[in-house]
Design an enzyme around this catalytic site. Sequence first.
Site, PDB file in Angstrom:
ATOM      1  CG  ASP A 121      -4.749  -1.714  -6.865  1.00  0.00           C
ATOM      2  OD1 ASP A 121      -4.748  -0.889  -7.770  1.00  0.00           O
ATOM      3  OD2 ASP A 121      -3.745  -2.041  -6.193  1.00  0.00           O
TER       4      ASP A 121
HETATM    5  N1  URA Z   1      -1.344   2.118  -5.032  1.00  0.00           N
HETATM    6  C1  URA Z   1      -1.656   0.829  -5.244  1.00  0.00           C
HETATM    7  O1  URA Z   1      -0.779  -0.011  -5.410  1.00  0.00           O
HETATM    8  N2  URA Z   1      -2.951   0.483  -5.279  1.00  0.00           N
HETATM    9  C2  URA Z   1      -3.958   1.352  -5.095  1.00  0.00           C
HETATM   10  O2  URA Z   1      -5.121   0.975  -5.132  1.00  0.00           O
HETATM   11  C3  URA Z   1      -3.609   2.697  -4.867  1.00  0.00           C
HETATM   12  C4  URA Z   1      -2.293   3.050  -4.845  1.00  0.00           C
END
Ligand code: URA
Length: 230
Positions: A102
């Site tokens: 993310d």
């Molecule tokens: N899980 C999440 O919530 N975000 C990420 O970037 C990777 C795994």
Amino acid sequence: MRLDAILSRYGYCSRREAAQWIKRGRVTVNGVVAKSPSAKAELNEVLVNGEPIEFPDGLYVALNKPLGCTCSHREEGELVYDLLPQRWLNRGDGVSSVGRLDKETSGLLLLTDDGAFVHALTSPKRHVPKVYEFECSAPVPQSAVALFASGELLLNGEKTPCLPAELEITGECTGRLTLHEGRYHQVRRMLAAAGAPVEVLTRIAIGPLTLAELNLAPGEWAAIDPAVFA
Ligand code: URA
């Protein structure tokens, strides 16, 4: 391969520009300055600006992704690809991330121009473990350890439960979670389901590769050996 094809395939310049590069004496073959873009050579015989061809067998890189940049080629704002040399992005096969993090997650992200490598590492069948460190805005309940390990946690909107995952609680609101799959916002959704919304999230390992051993500051990258995942 023709020299102009090598220069464009490995991202140095366009095929058209290759004639100029060669005319300027930037390319040697077996130590001899090349004269013609159509001359053929093996990759290991060629130097460009005195350096061997970069990543002749495929580009495999680990990046310490900083917060605030997006794993996308298209979206607005800062992208992880902005952190990489343009030459890599010009390579014939195109560079992409192995899965995504993310925008507001930092840490270990792999990048490659090898589609088969992406597939092998993201395939649900491989179950390559990915380890995340998190900090939540509420205490993580002890019961989440068994819930996550059970393989029975069904997240909103999903048809199949999450694969068993290992949760280690390291402080009242902090911990480490190891996943063997990669669903959308999975760590945040799992912890939210356990009543502990995530505030800070970092991926610290993928299979045998750890951010600590790579010793990369945010935004830094290092070449890796793909064989470590074999
Ligand atoms: N899980 C999440 O919530 N975000 C990420 O970037 C990777 C795994």
